[in-house]
Design an enzyme around this catalytic site. Sequence first.
Site, PDB file in Angstrom:
ATOM      1  N   LYS A  54      -4.618   5.331   5.352  1.00 18.54           N
ATOM      2  CA  LYS A  54      -4.476   3.895   5.655  1.00 18.54           C
ATOM      3  C   LYS A  54      -4.374   3.701   7.166  1.00 18.54           C
ATOM      4  O   LYS A  54      -4.987   2.784   7.724  1.00 18.54           O
ATOM      5  CB  LYS A  54      -3.244   3.332   4.931  1.00 18.54           C
ATOM      6  CG  LYS A  54      -3.442   3.289   3.424  1.00 18.54           C
ATOM      7  CD  LYS A  54      -2.168   3.079   2.638  1.00 18.54           C
ATOM      8  CE  LYS A  54      -2.435   3.247   1.141  1.00 18.54           C
ATOM      9  NZ  LYS A  54      -1.231   3.223   0.302  1.00 18.54           N
ATOM     10  N   GLN A  98       5.244   2.948   1.263  1.00 20.20           N
ATOM     11  CA  GLN A  98       4.500   3.839   0.363  1.00 20.20           C
ATOM     12  C   GLN A  98       5.359   4.210  -0.843  1.00 20.20           C
ATOM     13  O   GLN A  98       6.490   4.664  -0.704  1.00 20.20           O
ATOM     14  CB  GLN A  98       4.058   5.102   1.119  1.00 20.20           C
ATOM     15  CG  GLN A  98       3.193   6.032   0.312  1.00 20.20           C
ATOM     16  CD  GLN A  98       1.846   5.417  -0.101  1.00 20.20           C
ATOM     17  OE1 GLN A  98       1.182   4.761   0.697  1.00 20.20           O
ATOM     18  NE2 GLN A  98       1.464   5.609  -1.346  1.00 20.20           N
ATOM     19  N   ASP A 121       0.278  -5.399   0.029  1.00 23.42           N
ATOM     20  CA  ASP A 121       0.059  -4.612  -1.191  1.00 23.42           C
ATOM     21  C   ASP A 121       0.049  -5.510  -2.435  1.00 23.42           C
ATOM     22  O   ASP A 121      -0.379  -5.082  -3.514  1.00 23.42           O
ATOM     23  CB  ASP A 121       1.198  -3.589  -1.360  1.00 23.42           C
ATOM     24  CG  ASP A 121       0.718  -2.167  -1.109  1.00 23.42           C
ATOM     25  OD1 ASP A 121      -0.499  -1.941  -1.120  1.00 23.42           O
ATOM     26  OD2 ASP A 121       1.590  -1.285  -0.927  1.00 23.42           O
TER      27      ASP A 121
END
Length: 294
Positions: A54, A98, A121
């Site tokens: 990412k 994460q 997200d």
Amino acid sequence: MSARLIDGKRIALETRLAAGRAAAELLARTGIVPGLATVLVGEDPASAVYVGSKERACKELGIASFGFRLPASASQAELEAQVDALNARPDVHGILVQMPLPEHLDSDAIIDRIHPRKDVDGFNTLNVGLLAQRGRKPDFVACTPAGVMVLLEHTGLTIAGMDAVVLGRSNIVGLPMAMLLQRADATVTVCHSRTRHLADHLRRADLVVAAIGRPEYVRADMLKPGVVVVDVGINRVPDPTTNKGYRLVGDVDFAAAREVASWITPVPGGVGPMTIAMLMRQTVQAAERAARGS
Ligand code: NDP
């Protein structure tokens, strides 16, 4: 007849390049560089690889990437303080913590601590709630199912009115996938590990999205001829003929299913590359909204 392939690699590349162009245009117009903060807690090697990809994608596209690493022993209060600090930073437009977090941490509380406008997200309860309601618009949608919708758009097919089966109901894939398809006016059936007569549901479907994490579980005889198959599953199966000793397969028996389906995504090279591409798109969108003050 062999199905047409939905080329996720190409579509993900196009999506990333479009995000890069939008970032450059925003910078030229407003002087704002979109910024994504990534927070990694602990040393899990797979999570470190995901975060690394990412961060690299950001750099390629002119998005600022701010990496934060906390030890596996970090407390809930420490992680929340980190999120609060990022919520307050004007140069951070998206925040990604994460998952999975170490077990002693409350992931749900952390996800909901991220400001909904920075929740690139799309896992925040507010954004999921807005996705669920008719006529409402979430700021962000979970990246993998959002990527599936982009893949489907590229087929040019009309989703409205299709009978769709979503296999799997996780918060990150199955559930938001079902909501997105319903918003696109498909008639959606969600199947899961307690579903009886799974094959009967599948055989009625015009569109199947498989996200269960079971290698090649969906066989060709469970599919209706002409069905559109989107395979989200990524599974390692032992293969001594490869250097790594394994190969990746989806949740669908690809070789057989492609003889029945009209369109199908391969694994790898289908849904997989779309997730980061959508994260990049949503980060730039977050910065554009911040620039508009909306
Ligand atoms: P989860 O393990 O969180 O959820 C799996 C879902 O599948 C659950 O709803 C479960 O049912 C259901 N399920 C499991 N076994 C069966 C079965 N035999 N029959 C019917 N339903 C079943 O997985 P995720 O949603 O996180 O991921 C699913 C797959 O997608 C994995 O292979 C993962 O690697 C992949 N993935 C790919 C991504 C990408 O391409 N970028 C991103 C995220 C995931 P129940 O709810 O009853 O337990």
